[in-house]
Structures are given as C-alpha cells and as structure tokens.
Write an enzyme that holds these catalytic residues in place. Structure first.
Site, mmCIF file in Angstrom:
data_model
loop_
_atom_site.group_PDB
_atom_site.id
_atom_site.type_symbol
_atom_site.label_atom_id
_atom_site.label_comp_id
_atom_site.label_asym_id
_atom_site.label_seq_id
_atom_site.Cartn_x
_atom_site.Cartn_y
_atom_site.Cartn_z
ATOM 1 C CG ASP A 209 -0.034 -0.085 2.528
ATOM 2 O OD1 ASP A 209 0.216 -1.201 2.977
ATOM 3 O OD2 ASP A 209 0.412 0.965 3.039
ATOM 4 C CG ASP A 211 1.617 4.956 5.667
ATOM 5 O OD1 ASP A 211 1.259 3.952 6.295
ATOM 6 O OD2 ASP A 211 1.895 6.026 6.222
HETATM 7 N N1 LIG Z 1 1.314 1.293 5.682
HETATM 8 C C1 LIG Z 1 1.873 0.436 6.526
HETATM 9 N N2 LIG Z 1 2.355 0.866 7.714
HETATM 10 C C2 LIG Z 1 2.926 -0.019 8.570
HETATM 11 N N3 LIG Z 1 3.043 -1.344 8.331
HETATM 12 C C3 LIG Z 1 2.564 -1.799 7.186
HETATM 13 N N4 LIG Z 1 2.542 -3.037 6.675
HETATM 14 C C4 LIG Z 1 1.942 -2.972 5.479
HETATM 15 N N5 LIG Z 1 1.573 -1.703 5.181
HETATM 16 C C5 LIG Z 1 1.961 -0.943 6.227
#
Ligand SMILES: Nc1ncnc2[nH]cnc12
Ligand SMILES: CSC[C@H]1O[C@H](OP(=O)(O)O)[C@H](O)[C@@H]1O
Length: 290
Positions: A209, A211
């Site tokens: 992703d 974030d």
């Molecule tokens: N955006 C994110 N922040 C922290 N850990 C994650 N693991 C997968 N995506 C994440």
C-alpha cells in the site's frame, strides 16, 4: 560450517514450498517460545529453516512477536543467513504495491520491545551502521530480478510500533523530512538481534500500500492490503526458491556479519553474570567460550 538459510515469513507468508525432508519442529530457547515451530528441510541440497513471524494463523501482533527467541532458535538450528520477507507501506510513488524493496537502512521508532540479548552482567555494543548483509541482500536482489519481480535496490525502512497505522502527520514526516522509503512494524529489533547473533540478515520488503500520504490513497485499508499480500507471498516463495543456487556453499561473510561480536563485549570476564552467559550460549558462544 554448512550454509543454512533461515526465512522469516511476515504477513501472508506462513510457509514455503518445495522442501525435501520437510518437517515442523519445536525449538526451545532460553529467550522464550518462538513464534511457532520451525519448518526445516532442504532446497536444492541447501539446508533451510522457515519461521512464520506472526505464527501460523497470524496470532502475534508486531509488539508481541518474540524477536529474541526467534533469532536465538534460528541460530540454535544452525542458520547462517536470515532472509526476512515483510509486508510494508510505500512512501515513494515508484515503489508501487506488488513491488519488492531490498531494504538497506532502518529508522527504529519501536519502543515496546526487548532490543538486545545483552544487558546487566554482560554488556555488548555491536555496530548496525550497515544493518543488512550486502552479500545476502545482493542474492535476494538477483533472485527477485530472475523471477521477474519489480524490485528496488536499497531503501530505508521506518520501523513503527503499531499496531495502528500512521497518522497523516507521521506519514508526511517520515516521507518528506526523514527520507524514508517504506514503513513496517517488524524489522526492528529483528535486524539488530540478528547482528548480535552474528547472522547475516537481509530484508525483502513487499509493498502492499501507499500508507496515507498519497493523495489518491486517503487511509490504509487492511482489506486492500490482504489482496496484494496474496500475490506478494507467491512471488516471495518463488524468490526464496532461487536463493540456494545463488548463494552456493557457505564461506565467511565478506561484510563481517559473522564476526560482529569480535570486539563488542565490554564486561570484564570476572564480572560477567553466569545466568546471562548461559542464556547467551547459542548467540555468543563463539566469543564467550564454554
Ligand atoms: N502502511 C503500513 N504501515 C505499517 N506497516 C505496514 N505493513 C503494510 N503496510 C503498512
Ligand atoms: C499486513 S498489515 C501490517 C503488518 O504487516 C507487516 O508485518 P510483517 O512485517 O511481519 O510482514 C507489518 O509490519 C505489520 O505487522
């Protein structure tokens, strides 16, 4: 010494395939109970050990993973090289979901975890200036490329405590001010402990992703993450299968990971705590003696 590749599987990676003589085995550790039994076997003749970081069925949160027991258990089994495969969020447009990043630096923002095998009664300070093993990381990079994975060489991983994802302000801080490339919750203190245990360690971060900093992705959604995770996990297993051929027979680490404790222990021999020394036997027996 014979090479043994240990794989720590993160979210979505709860086993690896193709092992000969595969069996799950319990390993006792004086540092607690590891996340799960460890799957051992051989791949192309090379000894392998696989440990699901969160346990099969994903029962452990990032803060409750027994990092010390896991690293100690892998060392006890004879592991020489640890490859971590982890889900992560991305701070870079070009590091897109589905891509892999061969992490080479960390910023450790975790605070609720035991971070060292050493302490009162046996004090040691190892260097983590270069927290991953360049040789092992190079093999992971080649394996991912050979597998046709879109892989990025090098990147800084922000290790956060979790379990909640970051706020927008944190996400922007890590990306814009601190220059981080990816974010996750588990590679610290794992990488530090692997260094203390004189194990080569490489981190393969699999982007799930963007974030929450990204204008098109307002918030992290676990449902979306899980969809990407499944594809990433298949790619990770294929990448791991290529490692034995790329790494070949064991030889001393040219980066010195296997000698990290050489000058690290400061406590005078007569002042060392016998109970702690007993616990340190697998991790530091090479320098502490019997
Ligand atoms: N955006 C994110 N922040 C922290 N850990 C994650 N693991 C997968 N995506 C994440
Ligand atoms: C998949 S949601 C967040 C969760 O996934 C990562 O775990 P791992 O590093 O073991 O793959 C991340 O660090 C969080 O723990």
């Amino acid at each position: 010494m014979e090479r043994m590749i240990g794989v720590i599987g993160g979210s979505g990676v709860y086993d690896i395939d193709g092992l000969e003589d595969a069996r799950w085995q319990a390993v006792d550790s004086p540092w607690g109970t590891p996340s799960d039994e460890i799957l051992t076997g051989r791949l192309d003749g090379t000894k392998m050990a696989f440990l699901p970081r969160h346990g099969r069925g994903h029962v452990l949160s990032p803060s409750t993973v027994p990092y010390r027991a896991n690293i100690d258990a892998l060392k006890r089994l004879g592991v020489t090289d640890v490859v971590s495969v982890s889900a992560c969020g991305s701070f870079r447009e070009e590091m897109a979901p589905g891509d892999f990043v061969i992490v080479d630096q960390f910023i450790d923002r975790t605070f609720a975890r035991e971070k060292s095998f050493f302490g009162a009664g046996c004090v040691a300070h190892v260097s983590v200036a270069h927290p991953t093993c360049g040789r092992l990381a190079g093999a992971c990079l080649s394996a991912a490329r050979d597998e046709g994975i879109n892989v990025h060489e090098g990147g800084t991983y922000l290790a956060m405590e979790g379990p909640q994802f970051s706020s927008l302000a944190e996400s922007k801080l890590y990306r814009e001010n601190w220059g981080c490339d990816v974010i996750g919750m588990t590679n610290m203190p794992e990488a530090k402990l692997a260094r203390e245990a004189e194990l080569c360690y490489a981190s393969v971060a699999m982007v799930t992703d963007y974030d929450c900093w990204h204008p098109d992705h307002d918030a992290v959604d676990v449902g979306d993450i899980v969809k990407t995770l499944m594809g990433n996990a298949d790619k990770a297993r294929a990448m791991v299968a290529r490692l034995p051929a790329l790494l070949g027979a064991h030889s001393p680490c040219d980066k010195g990971c296997d000698r990290a404790l050489e000058y690290a222990i400061l406590t005078a021999p007569e002042k060392r705590d016998a109970a702690l020394l007993a616990k340190l036997h697998a991790v530091a027996g090479r320098v502490l003696g019997d």
